[in-house]
Design a protein around this motif. Structure first.
Motif, mmCIF file in Angstrom:
data_model
loop_
_atom_site.group_PDB
_atom_site.id
_atom_site.type_symbol
_atom_site.label_atom_id
_atom_site.label_comp_id
_atom_site.label_asym_id
_atom_site.label_seq_id
_atom_site.Cartn_x
_atom_site.Cartn_y
_atom_site.Cartn_z
ATOM 1 N N PHE A 60 0.853 -1.201 0.000
ATOM 2 C CA PHE A 60 0.000 0.000 0.000
ATOM 3 C C PHE A 60 0.884 1.245 0.000
ATOM 4 C CE2 PHE A 60 -3.618 -2.318 -0.038
ATOM 5 C CZ PHE A 60 -4.259 -2.675 1.140
ATOM 6 N N GLY A 61 1.990 1.166 0.744
ATOM 7 C CA GLY A 61 2.888 2.305 0.802
ATOM 8 C C GLY A 61 3.604 2.550 -0.513
ATOM 9 N N GLN A 62 3.877 1.469 -1.242
ATOM 10 C CA GLN A 62 4.617 1.623 -2.500
ATOM 11 C C GLN A 62 3.707 1.947 -3.672
ATOM 12 O OE1 GLN A 62 6.621 -2.112 -2.935
ATOM 13 N NE2 GLN A 62 8.223 -1.627 -1.451
ATOM 14 N N ARG A 63 2.588 1.273 -3.726
ATOM 15 C CA ARG A 63 1.729 1.383 -4.909
ATOM 16 C C ARG A 63 0.405 2.076 -4.659
ATOM 17 N NH1 ARG A 63 2.033 -4.972 -6.662
ATOM 18 N NH2 ARG A 63 4.270 -5.193 -6.513
ATOM 19 N N GLN B 74 5.814 3.775 8.308
ATOM 20 C CA GLN B 74 5.273 3.045 7.166
ATOM 21 C C GLN B 74 3.814 3.407 6.921
ATOM 22 O OE1 GLN B 74 6.696 -1.015 8.320
ATOM 23 N NE2 GLN B 74 7.302 -1.131 6.196
ATOM 24 N N GLN B 75 3.090 3.535 8.011
ATOM 25 C CA GLN B 75 1.700 3.950 7.845
ATOM 26 C C GLN B 75 1.614 5.356 7.265
ATOM 27 O OE1 GLN B 75 2.804 2.127 10.279
ATOM 28 N NE2 GLN B 75 1.274 0.758 11.109
ATOM 29 N N ILE B 76 2.552 6.173 7.671
ATOM 30 C CA ILE B 76 2.572 7.527 7.100
ATOM 31 C C ILE B 76 2.804 7.463 5.600
ATOM 32 C CG2 ILE B 76 3.761 9.743 7.074
ATOM 33 C CD1 ILE B 76 2.126 9.244 9.578
ATOM 34 N N ALA B 77 3.745 6.640 5.181
ATOM 35 C CA ALA B 77 3.996 6.490 3.750
ATOM 36 C C ALA B 77 2.738 5.996 3.052
ATOM 37 C CB ALA B 77 5.143 5.517 3.517
ATOM 38 N N MET B 78 2.045 5.090 3.700
ATOM 39 C CA MET B 78 0.826 4.551 3.126
ATOM 40 C C MET B 78 -0.232 5.643 2.999
ATOM 41 S SD MET B 78 -1.308 1.277 4.534
ATOM 42 C CE MET B 78 -2.278 2.060 5.804
ATOM 43 N N VAL B 79 -0.351 6.437 4.040
ATOM 44 C CA VAL B 79 -1.346 7.505 4.015
ATOM 45 C C VAL B 79 -0.986 8.546 2.960
ATOM 46 C CG1 VAL B 79 -2.270 9.423 5.336
ATOM 47 C CG2 VAL B 79 -2.079 7.172 6.379
ATOM 48 N N LEU B 80 0.298 8.854 2.861
ATOM 49 C CA LEU B 80 0.711 9.816 1.842
ATOM 50 C C LEU B 80 0.368 9.312 0.451
ATOM 51 C CD1 LEU B 80 4.207 11.052 3.086
ATOM 52 C CD2 LEU B 80 2.067 12.340 3.004
ATOM 53 N N GLN B 81 0.306 7.998 0.281
ATOM 54 C CA GLN B 81 0.003 7.415 -1.018
ATOM 55 C C GLN B 81 -1.457 7.543 -1.419
ATOM 56 O OE1 GLN B 81 0.982 6.038 -3.715
ATOM 57 N NE2 GLN B 81 3.181 6.105 -3.352
ATOM 58 N N GLN B 82 -2.300 7.706 -0.463
ATOM 59 C CA GLN B 82 -3.691 7.883 -0.851
ATOM 60 C C GLN B 82 -4.439 8.700 0.184
ATOM 61 O OE1 GLN B 82 -2.773 4.186 -1.104
ATOM 62 N NE2 GLN B 82 -2.380 4.695 1.020
ATOM 63 N N ILE C 264 7.664 17.224 8.655
ATOM 64 C CA ILE C 264 7.887 16.039 9.477
ATOM 65 C C ILE C 264 7.432 14.769 8.758
ATOM 66 C CG2 ILE C 264 7.178 14.874 11.602
ATOM 67 C CD1 ILE C 264 6.924 17.827 12.781
ATOM 68 N N THR C 265 6.256 14.805 8.172
ATOM 69 C CA THR C 265 5.729 13.594 7.558
ATOM 70 C C THR C 265 6.505 13.195 6.309
ATOM 71 O OG1 THR C 265 4.046 14.951 6.475
ATOM 72 C CG2 THR C 265 3.395 13.829 8.469
ATOM 73 N N VAL C 266 6.800 14.152 5.461
ATOM 74 C CA VAL C 266 7.495 13.808 4.225
ATOM 75 C C VAL C 266 8.920 13.349 4.517
ATOM 76 C CG1 VAL C 266 8.401 14.716 2.050
ATOM 77 C CG2 VAL C 266 6.075 15.254 2.758
ATOM 78 N N ALA C 267 9.585 14.057 5.402
ATOM 79 C CA ALA C 267 10.959 13.647 5.713
ATOM 80 C C ALA C 267 10.986 12.275 6.387
ATOM 81 C CB ALA C 267 11.628 14.700 6.598
ATOM 82 N N SER D 204 10.668 9.415 4.025
ATOM 83 C CA SER D 204 11.691 9.311 2.988
ATOM 84 C C SER D 204 12.595 8.116 3.211
ATOM 85 C CB SER D 204 12.536 10.584 2.969
ATOM 86 O OG SER D 204 11.768 11.671 2.547
ATOM 87 N N PRO D 205 13.358 7.755 2.178
ATOM 88 C CA PRO D 205 14.279 6.638 2.292
ATOM 89 C C PRO D 205 15.242 6.793 3.464
ATOM 90 C CG PRO D 205 14.112 7.351 0.034
ATOM 91 C CD PRO D 205 13.369 8.361 0.843
ATOM 92 N N GLU D 206 15.739 5.687 3.922
ATOM 93 C CA GLU D 206 16.656 5.674 5.056
ATOM 94 C C GLU D 206 17.885 6.522 4.802
ATOM 95 O OE1 GLU D 206 14.217 3.502 7.317
ATOM 96 O OE2 GLU D 206 16.198 4.185 7.952
#
Lengths: 184, 184
Positions: free
Chosen positions: B20-23, B98-106, B153-156, B159-161
């Motif tokens: 979900f976070g990637q796609r 990871q959940q943040i990345a997922m949320v940012l995705q949709q 905060i959320t975008v940083a 971001s990748p490690e």
DNA sequence: ACCATAACTGTCCGATCGGACAGGATTGAC
DNA sequence: GTCAATCCTGTCCGATCGGACAGTTATGGT
């Protein structure tokens, strides 16, 4: 219902831009767009080769502007490159705020988007910008701040309208980012 | 291929979270998830009522933590609420990156997500946080800065490690946000 | 072994989707 | 009016998707 091709294409792009920004690329169907514009889906596909083609056409101007910014920054003197990056990036983001909202809605699709004949991905573009915002430093702390600055500017610019003039908002975005980057 | 229900459910959630976070939510099919875990799609649906149920189960812990943070901030003294908001938000974001990345995705799907029996939407949650980060000020400039801080905060964090310890990254996120908010 | 429950599967369904396609409608030039 | 080009449409197609469902397999308790 015939209207000039240019008019209909413009309407389709406007609606697509908004819906992609609200629902995401995959969450918006061609039928959604066509219905809101008042034409058939097949008519939409007469004007645009595919859904992807619509997306790319929406994204091209902002990517072009972004690339132009990155190119300008590559020739900027190191002592001022970070500050120039902040101002330049803020201007691009404000000008293409709807595209930014659209990109934020589907980073994965945008990551793969490339302008015809130009294979720079969003990730590569972002890295170029991070480098410029970091004053070309490789220090991970400095680069983390730059990522923060990008997030700050893009997310705030894509947020709902506020009771501020564009110029005032621009100044606030620039000043905030500069403080974040210890450049104030 | 039987494995304990808890083990399989855990694997399904892990893979779903990542995909979900990637796609994105809509860009990830149930078959994608099942295939990677090594079970059938029907087996996945034996364990989870729907795709939505998976999404909500992934989101619930972070939303719960976020709500707890907002509740704590509502009782915080005004002179220190903004600083507390920064630190608290950074901690939630790091813990649930990871959940943040997922949320940012949709954002659109997440906007509609609500915890069972609790109708707070993501937009409402964000507004509560903006208020706290703004030290309860209604000044649009101050609130714009708060939106910037959230984005930063959320975008940083998503971001990748980088070559930094979690603690060092945390400190940088906090310090950067405080500078942005003129609280440094 | 028997039994109830949990776990798993292949198959099917209806819906949606992007896109192909043949044919009709519109427009502007002559 | 004719004609070519542009525009538009309804219909169809194959693919994908989330989910329903009946049947099979595995597990643990007695």
């Amino acid at each position: 219902m015939a209207r000039s091709g240019a008019v209909l294409r413009g309407q389709l792009l406007d609606v697509a831009l908004r819906l992609f920004g609200q629902r995401g690329f995959r969450g918006t169907s061609l039928q959604d767009i066509a219905k809101e514009v008042g034409c058939s889906k097949a008519s939409l596909l007469y004007h645009f080769a595919s859904k992807e083609a619509i997306f790319n056409e929406l994204l091209t101007p902002s990517m072009t502007a972004f690339d132009a910014l990155n190119e300008t920054l590559q020739n900027a003197p190191t002592p001022v490159v970070a500050r120039q990056a902040v101002e330049g990036f803020v201007d691009v983001v404000i000008r293409y705020r709807q595209q930014i909202a659209m990109v934020l809605q589907q980073a994965s699709e945008a990551a793969e988007a490339s302008i015809e004949g130009n294979c720079t991905t969003s990730e590569q573009r972002a890295e170029l910008l991070v480098t410029a915002l970091s004053g070309r430093s490789t220090d991970p702390y400095v680069r983390l701040r730059s990522r923060m600055a990008i997030g700050a500017i893009t997310v705030a610019a894509a947020s709902p309208e506020t009771d501020m003039s564009t110029e005032a908002a621009r100044q606030e975005l620039v000043d905030g980012a500069l403080r974040l980057l210890c450049l104030a």
